[in-house]
Design a protein around this motif. Sequence first.
Motif, PDB file in Angstrom:
ATOM      1  N   MET A  78      62.839  38.887 105.972  1.00  0.00           N
ATOM      2  CA  MET A  78      63.413  38.562 105.112  1.00  0.00           C
ATOM      3  C   MET A  78      62.647  37.915 103.746  1.00  0.00           C
ATOM      4  SD  MET A  78      66.207  37.824 104.792  1.00  0.00           S
ATOM      5  CE  MET A  78      67.424  38.205 106.328  1.00  0.00           C
ATOM      6  N   THR A  79      61.844  37.340 104.745  1.00  0.00           N
ATOM      7  CA  THR A  79      60.559  37.607 103.447  1.00  0.00           C
ATOM      8  C   THR A  79      59.778  38.223 102.498  1.00  0.00           C
ATOM      9  OG1 THR A  79      59.704  35.333 105.053  1.00  0.00           O
ATOM     10  CG2 THR A  79      57.830  35.843 102.614  1.00  0.00           C
ATOM     11  N   ARG A  80      60.111  39.178 103.146  1.00  0.00           N
ATOM     12  CA  ARG A  80      59.620  40.212 102.205  1.00  0.00           C
ATOM     13  C   ARG A  80      60.984  40.971 101.436  1.00  0.00           C
ATOM     14  NH1 ARG A  80      58.009  45.459 106.032  1.00  0.00           N
ATOM     15  NH2 ARG A  80      60.332  45.926 105.421  1.00  0.00           N
ATOM     16  N   HIS A  81      62.066  40.677 102.235  1.00  0.00           N
ATOM     17  CA  HIS A  81      63.114  41.317 101.494  1.00  0.00           C
ATOM     18  C   HIS A  81      63.755  40.356 100.637  1.00  0.00           C
ATOM     19  CE1 HIS A  81      67.107  42.120 101.268  1.00  0.00           C
ATOM     20  NE2 HIS A  81      67.227  43.876 101.976  1.00  0.00           N
ATOM     21  N   HIS A  82      63.360  39.725 100.553  1.00  0.00           N
ATOM     22  CA  HIS A  82      62.950  37.726  99.596  1.00  0.00           C
ATOM     23  C   HIS A  82      62.395  38.526  98.757  1.00  0.00           C
ATOM     24  CE1 HIS A  82      67.209  36.518 101.381  1.00  0.00           C
ATOM     25  NE2 HIS A  82      66.499  34.864 100.676  1.00  0.00           N
ATOM     26  N   GLU A  83      61.555  38.410  98.765  1.00  0.00           N
ATOM     27  CA  GLU A  83      60.492  38.365  97.858  1.00  0.00           C
ATOM     28  C   GLU A  83      60.211  40.114  96.648  1.00  0.00           C
ATOM     29  OE1 GLU A  83      56.591  36.905  99.480  1.00  0.00           O
ATOM     30  OE2 GLU A  83      56.752  38.649 100.327  1.00  0.00           O
ATOM     31  N   GLY A  84      61.364  41.071  97.222  1.00  0.00           N
ATOM     32  CA  GLY A  84      61.746  41.812  96.816  1.00  0.00           C
ATOM     33  C   GLY A  84      62.624  42.368  96.075  1.00  0.00           C
ATOM     34  N   GLY A  85      64.152  41.751  96.026  1.00  0.00           N
ATOM     35  CA  GLY A  85      64.335  41.379  95.053  1.00  0.00           C
ATOM     36  C   GLY A  85      65.051  40.111  94.091  1.00  0.00           C
ATOM     37  N   SER A  86      63.677  39.162  94.501  1.00  0.00           N
ATOM     38  CA  SER A  86      63.760  38.585  93.748  1.00  0.00           C
ATOM     39  C   SER A  86      63.252  39.344  91.794  1.00  0.00           C
ATOM     40  CB  SER A  86      62.517  36.842  93.972  1.00  0.00           C
ATOM     41  OG  SER A  86      62.345  36.409  92.669  1.00  0.00           O
ATOM     42  N   SER A  87      61.893  40.424  92.509  1.00  0.00           N
ATOM     43  CA  SER A  87      62.044  41.019  91.423  1.00  0.00           C
ATOM     44  C   SER A  87      62.599  42.124  90.675  1.00  0.00           C
ATOM     45  CB  SER A  87      60.479  41.616  91.845  1.00  0.00           C
ATOM     46  OG  SER A  87      61.165  43.071  92.650  1.00  0.00           O
ATOM     47  N   SER A 112      65.926  33.135  91.186  1.00  0.00           N
ATOM     48  CA  SER A 112      65.976  31.217  91.787  1.00  0.00           C
ATOM     49  C   SER A 112      65.610  30.964  93.037  1.00  0.00           C
ATOM     50  CB  SER A 112      66.295  29.943  90.694  1.00  0.00           C
ATOM     51  OG  SER A 112      66.367  30.843  89.066  1.00  0.00           O
ATOM     52  N   SER A 113      66.791  31.321  93.388  1.00  0.00           N
ATOM     53  CA  SER A 113      67.568  30.745  94.920  1.00  0.00           C
ATOM     54  C   SER A 113      65.877  31.407  96.007  1.00  0.00           C
ATOM     55  CB  SER A 113      68.714  31.179  95.123  1.00  0.00           C
ATOM     56  OG  SER A 113      69.095  32.816  95.400  1.00  0.00           O
ATOM     57  N   GLN A 114      66.283  32.789  95.697  1.00  0.00           N
ATOM     58  CA  GLN A 114      65.110  33.915  96.631  1.00  0.00           C
ATOM     59  C   GLN A 114      63.959  32.623  96.628  1.00  0.00           C
ATOM     60  OE1 GLN A 114      66.065  37.947  96.528  1.00  0.00           O
ATOM     61  NE2 GLN A 114      67.839  37.747  97.594  1.00  0.00           N
ATOM     62  N   GLU A 115      63.441  32.638  95.470  1.00  0.00           N
ATOM     63  CA  GLU A 115      62.583  32.289  95.289  1.00  0.00           C
ATOM     64  C   GLU A 115      61.874  31.077  96.169  1.00  0.00           C
ATOM     65  OE1 GLU A 115      61.401  31.880  90.779  1.00  0.00           O
ATOM     66  OE2 GLU A 115      60.577  34.185  90.894  1.00  0.00           O
ATOM     67  N   ALA A 116      63.001  30.405  95.742  1.00  0.00           N
ATOM     68  CA  ALA A 116      63.028  29.325  96.953  1.00  0.00           C
ATOM     69  C   ALA A 116      63.048  29.053  98.202  1.00  0.00           C
ATOM     70  CB  ALA A 116      63.942  28.043  96.015  1.00  0.00           C
ATOM     71  N   GLU A 117      64.004  30.102  98.758  1.00  0.00           N
ATOM     72  CA  GLU A 117      64.365  30.752  99.993  1.00  0.00           C
ATOM     73  C   GLU A 117      62.602  31.660 100.666  1.00  0.00           C
ATOM     74  OE1 GLU A 117      67.946  32.655 100.381  1.00  0.00           O
ATOM     75  OE2 GLU A 117      69.168  31.433 100.638  1.00  0.00           O
ATOM     76  N   VAL A 118      61.957  32.207  99.564  1.00  0.00           N
ATOM     77  CA  VAL A 118      60.721  32.503  99.885  1.00  0.00           C
ATOM     78  C   VAL A 118      59.999  31.759 100.505  1.00  0.00           C
ATOM     79  CG1 VAL A 118      58.294  34.090  99.324  1.00  0.00           C
ATOM     80  CG2 VAL A 118      60.798  34.329  99.265  1.00  0.00           C
ATOM     81  N   GLN A 119      59.954  30.039  99.758  1.00  0.00           N
ATOM     82  CA  GLN A 119      58.854  28.904 100.138  1.00  0.00           C
ATOM     83  C   GLN A 119      59.166  28.569 101.435  1.00  0.00           C
ATOM     84  OE1 GLN A 119      56.419  28.823  98.836  1.00  0.00           O
ATOM     85  NE2 GLN A 119      56.598  30.897  97.458  1.00  0.00           N
ATOM     86  N   GLN A 176      52.284  34.638 110.285  1.00  0.00           N
ATOM     87  CA  GLN A 176      52.427  35.256 108.996  1.00  0.00           C
ATOM     88  C   GLN A 176      53.654  36.405 108.287  1.00  0.00           C
ATOM     89  OE1 GLN A 176      50.140  33.537 107.285  1.00  0.00           O
ATOM     90  NE2 GLN A 176      49.506  31.923 109.202  1.00  0.00           N
ATOM     91  N   PRO A 177      53.903  36.443 106.610  1.00  0.00           N
ATOM     92  CA  PRO A 177      54.506  37.316 106.671  1.00  0.00           C
ATOM     93  C   PRO A 177      53.452  38.664 106.659  1.00  0.00           C
ATOM     94  CG  PRO A 177      54.256  35.634 104.548  1.00  0.00           C
ATOM     95  CD  PRO A 177      52.884  35.023 105.804  1.00  0.00           C
ATOM     96  N   LEU A 178      55.229  39.266 106.562  1.00  0.00           N
ATOM     97  CA  LEU A 178      53.762  40.774 106.046  1.00  0.00           C
ATOM     98  C   LEU A 178      53.702  41.406 105.511  1.00  0.00           C
ATOM     99  CD1 LEU A 178      57.768  42.361 108.458  1.00  0.00           C
ATOM    100  CD2 LEU A 178      55.681  41.958 109.666  1.00  0.00           C
ATOM    101  N   GLY A 179      52.789  42.337 105.012  1.00  0.00           N
ATOM    102  CA  GLY A 179      52.550  43.024 103.869  1.00  0.00           C
ATOM    103  C   GLY A 179      53.349  43.465 103.126  1.00  0.00           C
ATOM    104  N   SER A 180      53.428  43.731 102.262  1.00  0.00           N
ATOM    105  CA  SER A 180      54.841  44.309 101.267  1.00  0.00           C
ATOM    106  C   SER A 180      54.676  45.668 101.974  1.00  0.00           C
ATOM    107  CB  SER A 180      53.692  44.677  99.129  1.00  0.00           C
ATOM    108  OG  SER A 180      52.760  44.729  99.088  1.00  0.00           O
TER     109      SER A 180
END
Length: 218
Positions: A162-171, A194-201, A213-217
């Motif tokens: 979900m971390t990687r998913h949100h980072e991609g969706g944010s871009s 904005s919401s996905q960047e906050a949720e990534v944290q 740890q998070p996965l690599g991209s």
Amino acid sequence: MTEEKASEGVNWSRRVIALAVGIALLLVGAAAGLTLARPDESAGPTAVDIGFSQDMSVHHLQAVQMANLAAGRSDDADVRQLAFDIASSQLEQVGRMKGWLGMWGEPEQAPAGKLMTWMSGEHHSMSGMDNGRMPGMASSEELARLRKLNGKEFDVLFLQLMTRHHEGGSSMSKYAADKATVPIVRSLAGAIASSQEAEVQTLKAMLTARNAQPLGSG
């Protein structure tokens, strides 16, 4: 009624009519001014508006798919609550985007070969489509593995994916917030980013708390 009173009545009526006409003209002028100042408010959807709505709907639905697994596979109340929040908010956003596509007379999904083509230039080359998936999307193998896990193992992989998913969706959302033409599309894209960047944290903090740890991209 005397001739003088009749004349006063006519003059009063004329003043009322003139005032009403003046107000109407003022309102028309104000509306025209707003139209000239904000020409994009009435502009139709462009490839960015349409493509973002199509592709982000698909992107969101994978997040919902992963989040819905948490209720039966996680024992962690925090993970289950986060998953519920993600599924609820993203389903609502999918409903909005599909509604726009319907109003525009566009298909709910991009035609074959048109996935992510609305992100142009360097953004498209960096979009993560080299592996055939949108930015941050989990592979079929990763989803199959997630479905087999329970407890803490599920929690960790879920948070990683979900971390990687949100980072991609944010871009994707940042690009649409900048390039879309339709104001409501720009607004939603900005809110998603904005919401996905906050949720990534939050997701990263939850991973740290679980010694992961998070996965690599990719």
